[in-house]
Design an enzyme around this catalytic site. Structure first.
Site, PDB file in Angstrom:
ATOM      1  N   TYR A  77       0.848  -1.177   0.004  1.00  0.00           N
ATOM      2  CA  TYR A  77      -0.151   0.035   0.205  1.00  0.00           C
ATOM      3  C   TYR A  77       0.718   1.271  -0.020  1.00  0.00           C
ATOM      4  O   TYR A  77       1.620   1.389   0.927  1.00  0.00           O
ATOM      5  CB  TYR A  77      -0.830   0.090   1.237  1.00  0.00           C
ATOM      6  CG  TYR A  77      -1.793   1.171   1.305  1.00  0.00           C
ATOM      7  CD1 TYR A  77      -2.645   1.730   0.250  1.00  0.00           C
ATOM      8  CD2 TYR A  77      -1.809   1.919   2.462  1.00  0.00           C
ATOM      9  CE1 TYR A  77      -3.732   2.360   0.420  1.00  0.00           C
ATOM     10  CE2 TYR A  77      -2.732   2.982   2.517  1.00  0.00           C
ATOM     11  CZ  TYR A  77      -3.604   3.239   1.429  1.00  0.00           C
ATOM     12  OH  TYR A  77      -4.542   4.406   1.324  1.00  0.00           O
ATOM     13  N   GLY A  91       9.395  16.088 -11.977  1.00  0.00           N
ATOM     14  CA  GLY A  91       9.473  14.652 -12.190  1.00  0.00           C
ATOM     15  C   GLY A  91       9.945  13.897 -10.806  1.00  0.00           C
ATOM     16  O   GLY A  91      10.292  12.644 -10.924  1.00  0.00           O
ATOM     17  N   SER A  94       7.670  11.157  -9.770  1.00  0.00           N
ATOM     18  CA  SER A  94       7.597   9.805 -11.010  1.00  0.00           C
ATOM     19  C   SER A  94       8.848   8.885 -10.404  1.00  0.00           C
ATOM     20  O   SER A  94       8.694   7.941 -10.511  1.00  0.00           O
ATOM     21  CB  SER A  94       7.701  10.383 -12.169  1.00  0.00           C
ATOM     22  OG  SER A  94       7.897   9.405 -13.101  1.00  0.00           O
ATOM     23  N   HIS A 116      -4.855   4.911  -2.581  1.00  0.00           N
ATOM     24  CA  HIS A 116      -6.301   5.889  -2.863  1.00  0.00           C
ATOM     25  C   HIS A 116      -5.964   7.071  -3.055  1.00  0.00           C
ATOM     26  O   HIS A 116      -4.985   7.832  -2.858  1.00  0.00           O
ATOM     27  CB  HIS A 116      -7.038   5.734  -1.281  1.00  0.00           C
ATOM     28  CG  HIS A 116      -7.466   4.110  -1.033  1.00  0.00           C
ATOM     29  ND1 HIS A 116      -6.858   3.748  -0.159  1.00  0.00           N
ATOM     30  CD2 HIS A 116      -8.480   3.700  -1.354  1.00  0.00           C
ATOM     31  CE1 HIS A 116      -7.455   2.308   0.113  1.00  0.00           C
ATOM     32  NE2 HIS A 116      -8.481   2.434  -0.607  1.00  0.00           N
ATOM     33  N   ASN A 121      -9.000  14.993  -7.528  1.00  0.00           N
ATOM     34  CA  ASN A 121      -7.563  15.030  -7.866  1.00  0.00           C
ATOM     35  C   ASN A 121      -7.126  14.399  -9.395  1.00  0.00           C
ATOM     36  O   ASN A 121      -6.506  13.419  -9.285  1.00  0.00           O
ATOM     37  CB  ASN A 121      -6.683  14.430  -6.849  1.00  0.00           C
ATOM     38  CG  ASN A 121      -5.073  15.135  -6.799  1.00  0.00           C
ATOM     39  OD1 ASN A 121      -4.789  15.587  -7.985  1.00  0.00           O
ATOM     40  ND2 ASN A 121      -4.369  14.802  -5.839  1.00  0.00           N
ATOM     41  N   GLU A 129      -2.142   6.744 -13.415  1.00  0.00           N
ATOM     42  CA  GLU A 129      -2.501   6.004 -14.849  1.00  0.00           C
ATOM     43  C   GLU A 129      -1.283   5.862 -15.829  1.00  0.00           C
ATOM     44  O   GLU A 129      -1.083   4.813 -16.467  1.00  0.00           O
ATOM     45  CB  GLU A 129      -3.419   6.645 -15.357  1.00  0.00           C
ATOM     46  CG  GLU A 129      -4.942   6.328 -14.764  1.00  0.00           C
ATOM     47  CD  GLU A 129      -6.235   6.965 -15.385  1.00  0.00           C
ATOM     48  OE1 GLU A 129      -5.965   7.731 -16.376  1.00  0.00           O
ATOM     49  OE2 GLU A 129      -7.302   6.575 -14.919  1.00  0.00           O
TER      50      GLU A 129
END
Length: 207
Positions: A77, A91, A94, A116, A121, A129
């Site tokens: 999680y 970045g 990421s 979650h 947002n 995604e």
């Protein structure tokens, strides 16, 4: 650095965690995987994940994974991901998530990584995604922010052949395949037994 994490103005970690949590995420490496981005000895970004054994997961967490894969599996999680305001859109988030995922991929028992996110947002949703996460559930009133309930989405990324639970149609198809396989096996047994008896009768008749 526990002291840095507990500085009130630091927007990397949201409010609401007890003091013991800050100690745990920096010391309990079997339960937590924590990664920080640092500049000039100052934490500018942080991601904290918790590795949860399937046997101790809640029913909601168990529902994320096919029951056939639950034994000795781990669901990870993403508890928090944050970057200081002045270092955002560079970045860093990421890099942090990709590095965490890279490390989790070395643990074959990890079948999924989930989190979650606020339903409103859109930037965060697009971000996850882009990293391969998929939405698996909409949760009304999941967050309580400043006295107001906010909806959330649950996103998950499966790895090491991890799979979501089968849909009702998939359950039906699996059952039909099982029934067909049983009927076909039974038919073949009866067919071969009958054929064998016919050969015996022909042999006796010929004798």
């Amino acid at each position: 650095d526990v002291c840095q994490l507990q500085i009130p103005p630091l927007p990397v970690v949201p409010c609401g965690y007890p003091n013991s949590w800050y100690h745990d995420i920096t010391s309990d490496t079997e339960r937590y995987m924590t990664l920080a981005a640092v500049q000039d000895e100052t934490i500018i970004g942080l991601v904290v994940t918790e590795l949860r054994q399937s046997k101790s997961c809640s029913p909601d967490e168990i529902a994320l994974l096919d029951r056939a894969q639950l034994r000795d599996s781990i669901l990870t999680y993403i508890m928090t991901l944050g970057v200081r305001q002045q270092f955002r859109r560079m970045g860093i988030a990421s890099v942090l998530v990709k590095e965490i995922l890279s490390r989790l991929k070395t643990l074959p028992e990890v079948k999924g990584v989930y989190l979650h996110v606020l339903a409103s947002n859109k930037h965060a949703i697009k971000f996850y995604e882009s990293l391969g996460f998929g939405c698996c559930e909409f949760i009304p009133h999941y967050y309580s922010i400043m006295g107001h309930f906010q909806n959330a989405y649950c996103y998950i990324l499966y790895m090491h052949d991890g799979q979501p639970p089968p849909s009702p149609m998939q359950v039906i198809m699996r059952s039909l395949r099982s029934v067909f396989s049983y009927v076909y096996t039974l038919w073949m047994y009866v067919y071969m037994a009958t054929k064998s008896k016919l050969r015996q009768h022909r042999t006796i008749a010929a004798g």
